[in-house]
Design an enzyme around this catalytic site. Structure first.
Site, PDB file in Angstrom:
ATOM      1  N   ASP A 201       0.979  -1.018  -0.059  1.00 38.13           N
ATOM      2  CA  ASP A 201       0.111   0.031  -0.185  1.00 38.13           C
ATOM      3  C   ASP A 201       1.093   1.184   0.077  1.00 38.13           C
ATOM      4  O   ASP A 201       1.531   1.481   0.866  1.00 38.13           O
ATOM      5  CB  ASP A 201      -0.882   0.138   1.570  1.00 38.13           C
ATOM      6  CG  ASP A 201      -1.759   1.280   1.211  1.00 38.13           C
ATOM      7  OD1 ASP A 201      -1.769   2.254   0.401  1.00 38.13           O
ATOM      8  OD2 ASP A 201      -2.990   1.219   2.030  1.00 38.13           O
ATOM      9  N   HIS A 202       0.953   1.705  -1.184  1.00 36.89           N
ATOM     10  CA  HIS A 202       1.981   3.014  -1.370  1.00 36.89           C
ATOM     11  C   HIS A 202       1.810   4.132  -0.236  1.00 36.89           C
ATOM     12  O   HIS A 202       2.822   4.866   0.125  1.00 36.89           O
ATOM     13  CB  HIS A 202       1.927   3.684  -2.645  1.00 36.89           C
ATOM     14  CG  HIS A 202       0.742   4.512  -3.224  1.00 36.89           C
ATOM     15  ND1 HIS A 202      -0.531   3.840  -3.546  1.00 36.89           N
ATOM     16  CD2 HIS A 202       0.820   5.852  -2.922  1.00 36.89           C
ATOM     17  CE1 HIS A 202      -1.195   4.951  -3.470  1.00 36.89           C
ATOM     18  NE2 HIS A 202      -0.612   6.158  -3.323  1.00 36.89           N
ATOM     19  N   HIS A 264      -5.838   2.731   2.377  1.00 36.88           N
ATOM     20  CA  HIS A 264      -5.514   3.684   2.921  1.00 36.88           C
ATOM     21  C   HIS A 264      -5.759   4.493   4.230  1.00 36.88           C
ATOM     22  O   HIS A 264      -5.164   4.482   5.064  1.00 36.88           O
ATOM     23  CB  HIS A 264      -5.479   4.894   1.691  1.00 36.88           C
ATOM     24  CG  HIS A 264      -4.809   4.522   0.449  1.00 36.88           C
ATOM     25  ND1 HIS A 264      -4.065   3.485   0.181  1.00 36.88           N
ATOM     26  CD2 HIS A 264      -5.177   4.953  -0.846  1.00 36.88           C
ATOM     27  CE1 HIS A 264      -3.445   3.468  -0.931  1.00 36.88           C
ATOM     28  NE2 HIS A 264      -4.188   4.138  -1.762  1.00 36.88           N
TER      29      HIS A 264
END
Length: 514
Positions: A201-202, A264
């Site tokens: 998950d960037h 996120h």
């Protein structure tokens, strides 16, 4: 808090980083957008910062026929346009000699035999030890044939082996509900040990997100008051200025809750709400996050309308550019009920956070691209400087800005210079770029380096993925039971529907202005 005039020069070599061994990185979807815009520029920046291992190979695998030279030219364009550091010709030439390409179909067993032969050839010529990382920048529907193909060709390595290692990076979305997430986890888990799987998950690689733990656990002024006795509520906002654009087909199947909240926003919530881990060992940190997910109060059909708002954008303008309504975007059904905006009020039901609401919101076609975690502290008693009920003092707020400009601010109340006892809220600001003298590394740089080092702290573990989907799936099922044919709407370029304002205003609070 450091002032903006202070600049601290820190070179990458001064950072404490785990050892990184030489390896081969295979990018499935190597001819795609993510490889060109994010992955190859990230690797190039790691090289410029002196953080890549001394020997390495990058092998892109995609359906588009290309030679090595054509691949290098294509990704060079991506580096020129998207790298945070300028392309230096000599450095690029040295870097590009480590870039290779192989064309093949993910569902063809022959692809994996050719992949194995090419990897072994590169490892012999570059004297690499056989460490391999497989990055799945492909749709989830292709995960199963890729994992099975790697296993059948003998590319997956021995389960849990430390040397030479085989690791796999799984791009989001990991499923679209609890059932599909479990299916993906079963597929990857049959071939790879959990220690070999890195679910990326960037957002977890962004500097301010990493700084959340440091702010909490390296500063004695915050942790003693980080609880329900002193904190009134928490707001987590991820706003996007763009509409769905070319991603309409994907978005129509996903929606804001699946696309943003499940990964996120819930990961940000975990970092805000977690208990102090006793060490920075990856599983100790991930255990602390997992406890937050276990404590989330379920949102079921009986209260989904009180605690959630979903909406779609209609025609409007963003920065002077006309934007069509969501239902008029190409690839969107004219009667779609897919949400482009969602707001959620949720609670972490444990001793620390009892009664403290967490307000989450995210949406497309909002006025600007911004992400922020804001912790609002409780108001002071209405005496002394706060004795006027018509104009109560603004509460203290600690805001961590994730994008576009990374940093944090603390709002306090100060005396206005003069002869009268006047007060006014002021903000103490900290900006990474101004204080540390260089731009923060991109999220993919940090995360790719973590995978090479085998550090899984910033990656989601299987149980956390399934726990977050279990919570999200209840909301999806509750929405389905409601059977709404038309969602609330908001004009593109505004901050969402009035229903979202009511969600927080009913509690005597309001959304922060970003």
């Amino acid at each position: 808090m450091a002032s903006n005039s202070q600049r601290i020069e820190i070179s990458p070599a001064q950072e404490t980083l785990p050892p990184v061994e030489p390896c081969t990185l295979v990018i499935f979807g190597g001819s795609g957008d993510l490889a060109r815009r994010r992955l190859i520029p990230a690797l190039y920046n790691l090289l410029l910062d002196g953080l890549l291992p001394s020997d390495y190979a990058v092998l892109g695998l995609g359906r588009t026929p290309m030679s090595d030279e054509e691949f290098r030219a294509a990704v060079r364009d991506g580096v020129v346009k998207h790298s945070r550091q300028a392309l230096i010709e000599d450095t690029w030439n040295a870097f590009s000699r480590h870039l290779f390409y192989l064309a093949g179909e993910n569902d063809n067993p022959q692809t994996y035999l050719r992949l194995k032969a090419r990897a072994e050839e590169l490892e012999r010529s570059l004297q690499l030890p056989g460490n391999r990382i497989f990055y799945l920048s492909i749709p989830p529907s292709s995960f199963a044939p890729v994992c099975e193909g790697l296993a059948q060709a003998g590319l997956a390595g021995a389960r849990g082996a430390r040397s030479p290692y085989a690791r796999i990076i799984v791009e989001k979305p990991v499923g679209r509900d609890l059932t599909s997430a479990r299916a993906i986890n079963e597929v990857t888990g049959r071939v790879f040990d959990e220690s070999q799987i890195f679910r990326i998950d960037h957002y977890l690689g962004k500097e301010t997100v990493q700084n959340l733990m440091v702010v909490r656990f390296a500063n004695s002024i915050f942790e003693p008051i980080w609880n329900h006795k002193y904190i009134d509520h928490v707001q987590i906002t991820v706003s996007e200025a763009e509409g769905v654009g070319t991603r309409a087909a994907y978005y129509e199947e996903a929606g804001a809750l699946r696309d943003m909240v499940q990964n996120h926003l819930l990961q940000l919530l975990c970092l805000v709400a977690m208990e102090p881990p006793y060490s920075l060992d990856p599983d100790v940190v991930r255990n602390a996050k997992m406890e937050v997910l276990r404590c989330l109060r379920p949102i079921t059909a009986k209260d989904v309308e009180r605690f959630t708002v979903r909406a779609q954008y209609t025609e409007g303008t963003i920065h002077g550019t006309p934007v069509p309504g969501y239902r008029r975007e190409k690839g969107v059904k004219p009667d779609s009920t897919t949400e482009t905006y969602v707001a959620v009020k949720c609670f972490v039901e444990n001793w620390r956070w009892s009664g403290v609401p967490f307000y989450l919101r995210t949406g497309k076609a909002l006025p600007l691209r911004a992400s922020e975690v804001a912790v609002q502290f409780k108001e002071i008693p209405q005496i002394l400087f706060n004795a006027n009920p018509k104009g109560p003092l603004a509460p203290n707020v600690l805001a961590l800005r994730i994008q576009p400009e990374e940093g944090l601010s603390l709002r306090i109340v100060s005396r206005v210079p003069g002869t009268r006892a006047q007060t006014h809220p002021v903000e103490m600001n900290f900006k990474y770029g101004e204080v540390f003298g260089r731009p923060s590394p991109e999220a993919y740089e940090r995360l790719l380096l973590d995978v090479m080092a085998g550090d899984a702290s910033r990656f989601m573990r299987r149980d956390a993925v399934e726990a977050s989907w279990a919570w999200i799936t209840q909301i999806l099922q509750a929405w389905e039971e409601l059977g709404q044919r038309w969602l609330p709407e908001y004009p593109a370029g505004t901050w969402g529907p009035v229903e979202a304002d009511r969600l927080i205003q009913n509690d005597g609070r309001s959304w922060r202005v970003l």
